[in-house]
Design an enzyme around this catalytic site. Structure first.
Site, short mmCIF file in Angstrom:
data_model
loop_
_atom_site.label_atom_id
_atom_site.label_comp_id
_atom_site.label_asym_id
_atom_site.label_seq_id
_atom_site.Cartn_x
_atom_site.Cartn_y
_atom_site.Cartn_z
N CYS A 2 58.94 8.10 12.38
CA CYS A 2 59.93 8.63 11.46
C CYS A 2 61.04 7.61 11.28
CB CYS A 2 60.54 9.94 11.91
SG CYS A 2 59.37 11.28 11.95
N ARG A 27 57.37 2.89 10.29
CA ARG A 27 57.61 3.88 11.35
C ARG A 27 56.89 5.20 11.08
NH1 ARG A 27 62.26 2.47 14.48
NH2 ARG A 27 62.29 4.62 15.20
N TRP A 74 56.44 10.81 10.14
CA TRP A 74 55.18 10.78 10.89
C TRP A 74 55.10 12.15 11.54
CZ3 TRP A 74 53.36 11.09 15.96
CH2 TRP A 74 52.10 10.53 16.20
N ASN A 100 64.65 12.50 13.55
CA ASN A 100 63.56 11.83 14.24
C ASN A 100 63.61 12.32 15.68
OD1 ASN A 100 61.70 10.05 15.31
ND2 ASN A 100 63.07 8.29 15.26
N GLY A 101 62.49 12.86 16.17
CA GLY A 101 62.49 13.39 17.54
C GLY A 101 61.81 14.74 17.56
N GLU A 482 42.22 -5.58 24.20
CA GLU A 482 43.16 -5.75 23.09
C GLU A 482 42.40 -6.03 21.78
OE1 GLU A 482 46.05 -5.02 22.50
OE2 GLU A 482 46.69 -6.27 20.82
N LYS A 486 42.61 -3.67 18.46
CA LYS A 486 43.00 -4.16 17.12
C LYS A 486 42.00 -3.67 16.07
CE LYS A 486 46.26 -4.99 17.63
NZ LYS A 486 46.93 -4.70 18.74
N GLU A 489 42.34 0.17 15.51
CA GLU A 489 43.59 0.56 14.85
C GLU A 489 43.55 0.35 13.35
OE1 GLU A 489 47.38 -0.19 17.71
OE2 GLU A 489 46.25 -1.96 17.23
N HIS A 505 26.62 -0.90 33.51
CA HIS A 505 26.74 0.46 34.06
C HIS A 505 26.98 1.50 32.97
CE1 HIS A 505 26.65 -1.26 38.02
NE2 HIS A 505 27.62 -2.10 37.68
N LYS A 604 54.41 2.77 14.27
CA LYS A 604 54.79 1.57 15.01
C LYS A 604 55.50 1.91 16.31
CE LYS A 604 55.33 -2.82 15.43
NZ LYS A 604 54.09 -3.47 15.86
C1 G6P Z 1 52.22 2.45 19.21
C2 G6P Z 1 51.91 1.24 18.36
C3 G6P Z 1 51.22 0.18 19.20
C4 G6P Z 1 52.05 -0.16 20.42
C5 G6P Z 1 52.39 1.08 21.24
C6 G6P Z 1 53.43 0.78 22.31
O1 G6P Z 1 51.04 3.10 19.56
O2 G6P Z 1 51.11 1.60 17.25
O3 G6P Z 1 51.02 -0.99 18.42
O4 G6P Z 1 51.36 -1.08 21.23
O5 G6P Z 1 52.95 2.09 20.38
O6 G6P Z 1 54.63 0.41 21.67
P1 G6P Z 1 55.79 -0.40 22.32
O7 G6P Z 1 56.82 -0.53 21.23
O8 G6P Z 1 56.30 0.42 23.47
O9 G6P Z 1 55.27 -1.71 22.76
#
Ligand code: G6P
Length: 609
Positions: A2, A27, A74, A100-101, A482, A486, A489, A505, A604
């Site tokens: 948000c 956001r 969001w 937001n919250g 990672e 990626k 996502e 396994h 984000k």
């Molecule tokens: C969200 C984002 C990710 C990020 C994660 C942790 O899920 O989409 O890209 O890695 O939060 O965020 P931070 O700001 O705590 O690194």
């Protein structure tokens, strides 16, 4: 999660609000809306969908007022829809609120208000707050009404509020969720982060938790939520509006991938001491005694930052000899983790606002631990609540899928390992070798980025596959995780990251011609073992894309495609090996025409549990 923006000044508010929303859209982007006071009316416009849809909705409206608030959402309580979009108004349409919250006790308050004859227009928790403020707004004192309403609610909030009959006042308040005040000339802004503000001013106040800001055209003040004057500090932003532009790239994510030679350099600047074979981290100066004394570290993080933490574990245990545990923040906060006076807790977060990480930080501090942070966003809640820490200096990361923050986190973790390792068992010569290796990383990343077109060709071959396996071992097991994250996502393709040897396994059962594997197979101590795993895949007709060490010709016999990365010390390889995986995910998503910078369902910065 948000985005909030607010404006009060001499200019028309709406274009500034819309521009602010666009900057904040990373956001949240399932609905958007704005409210503005003009001609003694409260004008509210909301849409399901993105900021562009809102822009379209209002294009023929006359909206000339000079105070307003806006929001990009969001969804948490209530699905994405026009009624659920913010701003929310009270019963009499006199108050507008963006939030937001999460308001935890909203159901009980809603019932109470309903019994008093208040009817609700949405399913959101936020509307409860708008209705409450409206109820308490009886004598023209908006600040009093807001603080009274906030004292009724449990949960977290960053809010902006305006009232129809008070076009000279904009209020912002926060508990848990971030809020920044921008100080311009005869104008003030509110933003859930500085990206909504930087186009207008570089002077900001990071509103403290539990504080409220009143903004008029003639000035501003900050108060505690129980209405007492509060102190604040004015900061100057380190970056300008250009950092929020795509700079000729199709997407922010690609721009951020290509920024990595510079962002890695920025994370090391003034900190890497090559001749001494160590690092200097000024943000940790106050805790140097603790750093020498501790005998255990817990890294706490979420998402990509958690993967960086896992790399940190390998580094710290291998080089500095300090036992490390890596915890998901969301688990840590509800367990009863063992923390003694010799345990150091490090929270890692790009945004510095992730709700679970923040709660974990508070839990650890409550248990008496020294808590340090590794954050990118200056002035963020985590940066402010930790006892010390290290900033990434990577600049704003806009693409929802984290890329440059990850490599900056790895860089800072390497520096931290050098610093703590040299206090313990890393020799001067070994320290120098690591420092020199780090120093070469930016130019090596540049070299990998030159293979962008080649990686795009590989992506084209595999872009229609719906399942991928990512394998790595030792230092590159977190890199496999990672790489898989990626791809998931941004392209919505299922991908599993696994330790290479663990494949037998379970995941091996999935291998066939339709399930390609991406294998990090570098010339290190586990090279031969990983090659054996690759042969196990090929024996089952699986295709392989290998990330290999420059000069390794042998690997071509074991893989269908090879992307080479330059030689470096094994401990530093994640900084290089992850780059082709970022590019591979990017190109697969681009070919599949996915919304790369704003993938569905993701945000984000996740400021709710
Ligand atoms: C969200 C984002 C990710 C990020 C994660 C942790 O899920 O989409 O890209 O890695 O939060 O965020 P931070 O700001 O705590 O690194």
């Amino acid at each position: 999660m948000c985005g909030i923006v607010g404006y009060i000044g001499e200019r028309k508010a709406v274009p500034i609000l819309i521009e602010g929303l666009s900057a904040l859209e990373y956001r949240g982007y399932d609905s958007a809306g704005l409210a503005m006071v003009g001609d003694e009316q409260l004008h509210v416009h909301k849409v399901k969908g993105k900021v562009d849809a809102l822009r379209e909705r209002i294009k023929s409206e006359r909206l000339d007022g000079t105070v307003g608030i806006a929001h990009t959402r969001w969804a948490t309580h209530g699905g994405p829809s026009e009624p659920n979009a913010h701003p929310h108004t009270d019963h009499g349409n006199a108050i507008a609120v963006v939030h937001n919250g999460i308001i935890e006790n909203y159901a009980a308050i809603k019932e109470r208000l309903k019994r008093n004859g208040v009817s609700f227009k949405s399913e959101t928790d936020t509307e409860v707050l708008a209705q409450l403020i409206g109820k308490y707004y009886t004598d023209g004192d908006l600040v009093k009404a807001v603080t009274k309403a906030l004292s009724d609610i449990e949960g977290t909030f960053g809010i902006a509020v305006i009232a129809r009959d008070n076009p000279d006042l904009l209020i912002g308040a926060r508990r848990g969720s971030p809020l920044v005040v921008g100080i311009g000339e005869d104008e003030y802004l509110l933003g859930s982060d500085t990206s909504a503000i930087v186009a207008h001013t570089d002077k900001v106040i990071y509103l403290k938790d539990g504080h409220l800001a009143t903004l008029t055209r003639n000035g501003y003040s900050t108060l505690t939520l129980d209405n007492r004057p509060a102190s604040h500090k004015v900061h100057t932003l380190e970056y300008g509006a250009e950092a929020l532009a795509k700079g000729g790239f199709d997407h922010f994510m690609l721009k951020e991938i290509f920024e990595q030679p510079e962002t890695i350099q920025n994370a090391m600047r003034g900190r890497l001491l090559t001749e001494e074979g160590t690092a200097r981290l000024d943000g940790l100066n106050l805790v140097m005694t603790e750093l020498r004394r501790i005998n255990r570290i817990i890294f706490v993080a979420c998402g990509t930052s958690w993967h960086a933490a896992l790399c940190g574990e390998y580094l710290m245990e291998d080089l500095a000899g300090i036992p490390v545990e890596v915890e998901y923040a969301s688990e840590f906060r509800y367990r009863n983790p063992i923390i003694d006076s010799k345990t150091l807790v490090f929270v890692i977060s790009q945004s510095g606002e992730t709700a679970d990480t923040l709660a974990a930080l508070r839990e650890a501090a409550h248990k008496g631990a020294t808590v340090l942070g590794i954050c990118n966003v200056v002035g963020s809640s985590i940066a402010r609540e930790t006892h010390g820490g290290v900033y990434l200096h990577a600049g704003p990361e806009i693409g929802v899928a984290s890329t440059k923050a990850f490599t900056s986190q790895l860089t800072v973790l390497s520096l931290l390992t050098l610093l703590m390792g040299r206090m313990r068992r890393i020799s001067h010569d070994d320290g120098m070798a690591i420092a020199k290796g780090l120093d070469r990383i930016p130019s090596q990343v540049r070299k990998i980025l030159k293979q962008n077109d080649y990686i795009a060709e590989i992506a084209a071959i595999y872009s229609r596959h719906n399942n991928f396996l990512y394998l790595g071992r030792s230092y590159n097991y977190p890199v496999a995780l990672e790489g898989a994250l990626k791809l998931k996502e941004i392209s919505y393709v299922h991908a599993e990251g696994y330790p290479a040897a663990e494949m037998k396994h379970g995941p091996i059962a999935l291998i066939d011609t339709n399930m390609p594997s991406v294998v990090v197979a570098l010339k290190d101590s586990v090279y031969e073992k990983v090659i054996s795993n690759m042969e196990e895949i090929r024996a089952r007709s699986g295709k392989i894309i290998a990330i290999a060490t420059e000069g390794d010709k042998t690997i071509q016999k074991h893989a269908d495609h090879v992307v080479y990365i330059p030689k470096t010390l094994p401990v530093l390889t994640p900084l290089l090996a992850v780059i082709p995986l970022q590019l591979l995910a990017y190109h697969i998503a681009a070919i599949r025409k996915c919304e790369i910078d704003q993938p569905r369902n993701l945000a984000k910065s996740v400021t709710v549990e």
